[in-house]
Design an enzyme around this catalytic site. Structure first.
Site, PDB file in Angstrom:
ATOM      1  N   GLU A 105       9.824   6.591  -3.941  1.00  0.00           N
ATOM      2  CA  GLU A 105       8.804   5.559  -3.748  1.00  0.00           C
ATOM      3  C   GLU A 105       9.302   4.245  -4.325  1.00  0.00           C
ATOM      4  O   GLU A 105       9.945   4.216  -5.390  1.00  0.00           O
ATOM      5  CB  GLU A 105       7.491   5.973  -4.423  1.00  0.00           C
ATOM      6  N   ASP A 107       7.611   0.496  -5.175  1.00  0.00           N
ATOM      7  CA  ASP A 107       6.272  -0.088  -5.293  1.00  0.00           C
ATOM      8  C   ASP A 107       6.263  -1.569  -5.618  1.00  0.00           C
ATOM      9  O   ASP A 107       6.944  -2.013  -6.559  1.00  0.00           O
ATOM     10  CB  ASP A 107       5.496   0.590  -6.439  1.00  0.00           C
ATOM     11  N   GLU A 109       2.922  -3.617  -6.814  1.00  0.00           N
ATOM     12  CA  GLU A 109       1.503  -3.527  -7.136  1.00  0.00           C
ATOM     13  C   GLU A 109       1.076  -4.852  -7.758  1.00  0.00           C
ATOM     14  O   GLU A 109       1.604  -5.253  -8.794  1.00  0.00           O
ATOM     15  CB  GLU A 109       1.227  -2.371  -8.105  1.00  0.00           C
TER      16      GLU A 109
END
Length: 289
Positions: A105, A107, A109
């Site tokens: 993953e 990310d 955010e």
């Protein structure tokens, strides 16, 4: 295709080689390459499908995902984040292999904040199921005033997170030193707008003010250039794919200078420096990532 990026008084020309195999890129509308995965009633198409609005209220957040998964390449979106008092909200843009315990993953955010305080972007990297590699950067502009471009570059050499073509994080492939690197699993492209006031703003001290709801984030210019899976067996490893070219195996001189500027002036948290969590420095940090 050639794209100019402008940094202050310097312009850099990036020539993108379009001879790659199985290169998928730049849908004309949202629904060509994406689908709603969560709370369809909270996602609205705008500009004849070339953009979307995500909504968060006390009933639900929402999310969407690419229809395909990809092996290596570059994905980017222009996003205008939740304005005003956005404390406790998280707008996420990420890639995910969706493989539970061994997932990979990458990310972005975006952590909301009280009015007048800077927006923070947290990046994280999971490789072979191991994450906890958080870094946080305070953005040097208000990302709710206008659209800005957020990009993930992923190839066999490194992963780079960009904000408006300025690198804010680099994770190098150090598999030769025994450090996990996500290169075996295809990943989809995802985005969500959701409530996370138990941790997002000042470690959960600042809660969502629901009197300011609903909260909105906006997206446009969805751009995926990578090897869609399933596809030709040699696509992901084809050296003719532009993202594997010599120009993309390391930061160029201007990118390196901008990267140092971000690291010196805007990084507010780096797990590599967190001795309370990691009394022994993680191996990727010792490798100079």
């Amino acid at each position: 295709m050639a794209i100019f990026y402008h940094f202050g008084n310097a312009s850099v020309l990036f020539v993108l080689l379009l001879s790659a195999v199985c290169v998928c890129g730049r849908p004309a509308t949202f629904h060509q390459d994406f689908q709603v995965t969560w709370a369809e009633s909270h996602i609205r198409q705008i500009d004849q499908g070339r953009g979307i609005q995500l909504r968060l209220d006390q009933n639900s957040g929402c999310g969407f995902a690419s229809k395909a998964k990809y092996m290596f390449g570059r994905v980017s979106m222009k996003i205008k984040l939740v304005p005003g008092d956005s404390a406790g909200t998280v707008t996420a843009f990420y890639m995910n292999s969706d493989t539970n315990n061994v997932r990979d993953e990458l990310d972005f955010e975006f952590l909301g904040n009280r009015t007048g305080q800077p927006y923070t972007v947290q990046t994280n990297i999971y490789a072979h199921g191991k994450g906890d590699r958080e870094q946080r950067v305070n953005l040097w502009f208000d990302p709710a005033e206008d659209f800005h471009t957020y990009t993930i570059m992923w190839n066999h050499h490194h992963i780079v997170f960009y904000v408006d073509a300025i690198p804010i994080r680099v994770y190098k492939n150090n598999e030769a030193k025994g450090i996990p690197y996500p290169r075996m699993q295809a990943m989809g492209v995802y985005s969500t707008l959701w409530e996370a006031d138990d941790w997002a703003t000042r470690g959960g001290l600042e809660k969502i003010d629901w009197s300011k709801a609903p909260f909105f984030a906006y997206y446009k210019d969805f751009d995926i250039e990578g090897c869609a899976v399933p596809g030709p067996a040699n696509c992901a490893s084809n050296p003719q794919n532009w993202w594997e070219g010599a120009a993309y195996q390391a930061l160029n001189a201007i990118e390196a200078r901008r990267y140092r500027w971000v690291r010196v002036n805007h990084v507010i948290y780096d797990y590599c420096q967190d001795k309370s969590r990691y009394p022994v420095t993680p191996p990727e940090c010792r490798a100079g990532i």
